[in-house]
Scaffold this motif. Structure first.
Motif, PDB file in Angstrom:
ATOM      1  N   UNK A 170      35.254  21.285  25.146  1.00 33.30           N
ATOM      2  CA  UNK A 170      34.098  22.282  25.159  1.00 33.30           C
ATOM      3  C   UNK A 170      34.015  23.357  24.374  1.00 33.30           C
ATOM      4  N   UNK A 171      35.526  23.697  23.648  1.00 33.75           N
ATOM      5  CA  UNK A 171      35.877  24.916  22.930  1.00 33.75           C
ATOM      6  C   UNK A 171      35.024  25.187  21.827  1.00 33.75           C
ATOM      7  N   UNK A 172      34.628  24.078  20.938  1.00 31.80           N
ATOM      8  CA  UNK A 172      33.939  24.682  19.698  1.00 31.80           C
ATOM      9  C   UNK A 172      32.617  25.130  19.606  1.00 31.80           C
ATOM     10  N   UNK A 173      31.876  24.197  20.722  1.00 29.95           N
ATOM     11  CA  UNK A 173      30.403  24.666  20.925  1.00 29.95           C
ATOM     12  C   UNK A 173      30.315  25.950  21.494  1.00 29.95           C
ATOM     13  N   UNK A 174      31.281  26.237  22.598  1.00 30.77           N
ATOM     14  CA  UNK A 174      31.077  27.608  23.234  1.00 30.77           C
ATOM     15  C   UNK A 174      31.472  28.547  22.455  1.00 30.77           C
ATOM     16  N   UNK A 175      32.296  28.631  21.420  1.00 35.17           N
ATOM     17  CA  UNK A 175      32.497  29.876  20.617  1.00 35.17           C
ATOM     18  C   UNK A 175      31.366  29.794  19.518  1.00 35.17           C
ATOM     19  N   UNK A 221      41.294  12.086  28.427  1.00 35.43           N
ATOM     20  CA  UNK A 221      40.922  13.325  27.534  1.00 35.43           C
ATOM     21  C   UNK A 221      41.614  14.287  28.298  1.00 35.43           C
ATOM     22  N   UNK A 222      41.817  15.174  27.293  1.00 36.72           N
ATOM     23  CA  UNK A 222      42.390  16.731  27.374  1.00 36.72           C
ATOM     24  C   UNK A 222      41.421  17.684  27.496  1.00 36.72           C
ATOM     25  N   UNK A 223      41.481  18.260  29.022  1.00 35.60           N
ATOM     26  CA  UNK A 223      40.560  19.256  29.075  1.00 35.60           C
ATOM     27  C   UNK A 223      41.229  20.364  29.489  1.00 35.60           C
ATOM     28  N   UNK A 224      40.566  21.553  29.275  1.00 39.72           N
ATOM     29  CA  UNK A 224      41.183  23.018  29.876  1.00 39.72           C
ATOM     30  C   UNK A 224      40.441  23.599  30.747  1.00 39.72           C
ATOM     31  N   UNK A 225      40.567  23.025  32.072  1.00 41.40           N
ATOM     32  CA  UNK A 225      39.737  23.824  33.158  1.00 41.40           C
ATOM     33  C   UNK A 225      40.267  25.167  33.425  1.00 41.40           C
ATOM     34  N   UNK A 226      39.437  26.093  33.629  1.00 39.71           N
ATOM     35  CA  UNK A 226      40.017  27.585  33.903  1.00 39.71           C
ATOM     36  C   UNK A 226      40.024  27.484  35.569  1.00 39.71           C
ATOM     37  N   UNK A 247      29.604  25.377  35.120  1.00 42.92           N
ATOM     38  CA  UNK A 247      29.386  25.145  33.608  1.00 42.92           C
ATOM     39  C   UNK A 247      30.576  24.753  32.730  1.00 42.92           C
ATOM     40  N   UNK A 248      31.775  25.133  33.007  1.00 46.51           N
ATOM     41  CA  UNK A 248      32.838  25.237  32.198  1.00 46.51           C
ATOM     42  C   UNK A 248      34.161  24.259  32.555  1.00 46.51           C
ATOM     43  N   UNK A 249      33.899  23.630  33.953  1.00 44.31           N
ATOM     44  CA  UNK A 249      35.296  22.905  34.434  1.00 44.31           C
ATOM     45  C   UNK A 249      34.457  21.381  34.657  1.00 44.31           C
ATOM     46  N   UNK A 250      33.568  21.638  36.027  1.00 39.64           N
ATOM     47  CA  UNK A 250      32.865  20.407  36.246  1.00 39.64           C
ATOM     48  C   UNK A 250      31.983  19.803  35.276  1.00 39.64           C
ATOM     49  N   UNK A 251      31.630  20.494  34.449  1.00 38.31           N
ATOM     50  CA  UNK A 251      30.693  19.951  33.361  1.00 38.31           C
ATOM     51  C   UNK A 251      31.476  18.450  32.599  1.00 38.31           C
ATOM     52  N   UNK A 252      32.688  18.553  32.579  1.00 38.42           N
ATOM     53  CA  UNK A 252      33.383  17.375  32.078  1.00 38.42           C
ATOM     54  C   UNK A 252      34.223  16.743  33.151  1.00 38.42           C
ATOM     55  N   UNK A 265      24.604  21.130  38.722  1.00 36.99           N
ATOM     56  CA  UNK A 265      24.763  21.791  37.421  1.00 36.99           C
ATOM     57  C   UNK A 265      23.364  21.233  36.892  1.00 36.99           C
ATOM     58  N   UNK A 266      22.920  20.096  37.087  1.00 38.51           N
ATOM     59  CA  UNK A 266      21.704  19.577  36.431  1.00 38.51           C
ATOM     60  C   UNK A 266      20.392  20.331  36.938  1.00 38.51           C
TER      61      UNK A 266
END
Length: 464
Positions: A170-175, A221-226, A247-252, A265-266
């Motif tokens: 999620x990181x690149x496109x978020x930034x 996959x490596x995720x970074x859930x907050x 938006x930031x955790x469950x999306x993946x 989310x949908x």
């Protein structure tokens, strides 16, 4: 309190290709997104340092792996640099010089008794694919990534048994596309969601290739859930935390483990007209191909409260329409990073995976403490006396081991990072490693006190 560490519990460390390798041997046509960003905006990288030299792991890897062996790491996670792996991305023509380098690193790790874990993309999307197709906005890039994965499996699968598709997808496109704080600064919330979907789809397709190909091992996959915490028990604060989580955790987490996106989310995506383009066939591929296991990167908690102000209708949609960040008074802080230190998030994430995500096998693939100005803590012999890092690891491992006792399927802990390394924009400002990197021409290495401590707990399998 003394805790026994299970015999098979992974105690390793992690890094990535782009943050360590440097550009020795890299061809001009092999820039990644990170390389191009550095070339275009080197002034935003601390002291102008970046991936061009990094730690020069490309040449110094035998020395680093010797340190890994000295400490006794059980596992080491890194990435293949996708942008350097090919001479021709579309025809799949491999750069044999770089591919041989990966071979040598893998063999060196095995000779040292360390199991490699390889990630196929750790932000290293090739600039060529960004320029021609818009990166992960394109289904063509999904196809090329799947082809790349199969080539990597065929080449290294005889030795590498643990694979990840992405690190923190999620990181690149978020930034870039959501917050527009990184080059090339394009705010486009729908493109942000399209990138998210295509990375979910790419992961599912790679899982399918891995399983149908009969490769030995597993793919995740490596995720970074907050880990989200509402400010209070009020319905408004709880809703703010739930929407951030969507938006930031469950999306993946949901599609990659459960096989489908959350309906809540949908509904929000459709309401705000940022629903990603997709087909029913793609959703079926996602349903049929969940990951085998998860890597989880955890550093700090995410505390949220209900927004105090109405959203400006002229501002492009951002999920923060639904929440505000909340800073807990009296919180313990890593002031170098501006991050709250809250070890309990380890236990809370573990219990969430246990209760909500089928207790899928997982491990901590990153956790660590970046400190600015570590040279202040060098003793007369030049060794960094990083007791703060030892305390940080100890507190987080303590919570993780408690979770294992409570039935969590967590398989281990990997520190970020093995050596000090380059981070986006921060470069070497904040040091994370068990091994210190001097910024001299030789990139001289030395073991920190934390390295000796980590060696001790690996040997004794006891956390005191």
């Amino acid at each position: 309190m003394v805790q026994n560490i299970p015999k098979d519990f992974i105690l390793g460390a992690a890094s990535s290709a782009w943050q360590t390798e440097g550009w020795v041997g890299k061809k001009e046509t092999q820039d990644s997104f990170l390389d191009s960003w550095f070339k275009n905006e080197s002034f935003v990288w601390h002291e102008g340092r970046g991936p061009d030299v990094a730690t020069n792991f490309y040449e110094k890897y035998p020395e680093d792996i010797a340190h890994m062996k000295e400490i006794g790491l059980t596992h080491y996670r890194t990435s293949i640099n996708w942008s350097r792996f090919f001479i021709d991305y579309e025809k799949g023509i491999v750069d044999e010089e770089y591919a041989d380098h990966i071979d040598r690193v893998i063999d060196e790790l095995f000779n040292a008794g360390i199991e490699p874990m390889l990630c196929l993309e750790h932000y290293e999307v090739p600039t060529y694919l960004m320029d021609k197709y818009g990166g992960w906005a394109s289904k063509k890039v999904v196809e090329l990534f799947v082809d790349y994965a199969q080539i990597a499996f065929d080449r290294y699968g005889d030795r590498v048994k643990q694979w990840f598709t992405f690190n923190e997808p999620i990181v690149i496109q978020t930034r870039v596309y959501l917050d527009a704080i990184r080059w090339p600064h394009e705010q486009n919330t729908k493109k942000w969601m399209q990138w998210n979907h295509h990375k979910v789809l790419a992961t599912a397709k790679v899982v399918q290739v891995f399983h149908e190909g009969g490769y030995e091992g597993r793919i995740g996959v490596v995720l970074n859930p907050e880990v989200t915490y509402p400010r209070s028990s009020s319905p408004a604060d709880k809703k703010a935390a739930e929407i951030y989580d969507l938006f930031f955790n469950r999306v993946y987490l949901d599609p990659l483990v459960k096989g489908s996106y959350p309906s809540e989310l949908v509904q929000l995506l459709e309401h705000h007209q940022i629903m990603f383009d997709h087909t029913e066939e793609e959703l079926e591929i996602i349903r049929q191909n969940p990951v085998d296991f998860l890597g989880i990167n955890l550093y700090f908690p995410k505390r949220l409260k209900a927004p105090r102000y109405e959203w400006n209708k002229d501002t492009p949609f951002h999920p923060e329409m639904y929440y505000e960040n909340f800073e807990l008074p009296g919180r313990r802080m890593n002031k170098s990073r501006g991050w709250e230190i809250y070890p309990e998030l380890m236990f809370d994430m573990a219990m969430r995976i246990k209760d909500e995500y089928h207790n899928i096998p997982w491990l901590i693939t990153e956790n660590g403490m970046g400190i600015e100005g570590e040279e202040r803590f060098q003793d007369d012999n030049g060794q960094v006396q990083d007791d703060y890092r030892i305390d940080f690891i100890r507190m987080h491992l303590n919570q993780l081991l408690k979770a294992v006792e409570a039935g969590s399927s967590c398989e281990g802990y990997m520190l970020w990072a093995f050596t000090d390394c380059v981070s986006p924009m921060n470069a070497f400002k904040n040091r994370y490693g068990l091994v210190r990197i001097e910024l001299d021409d030789e990139r001289t290495r030395s073991l920190k006190k934390s390295g000796e401590w980590y060696k001790q707990i690996i040997q004794e399998r006891i956390l005191k």
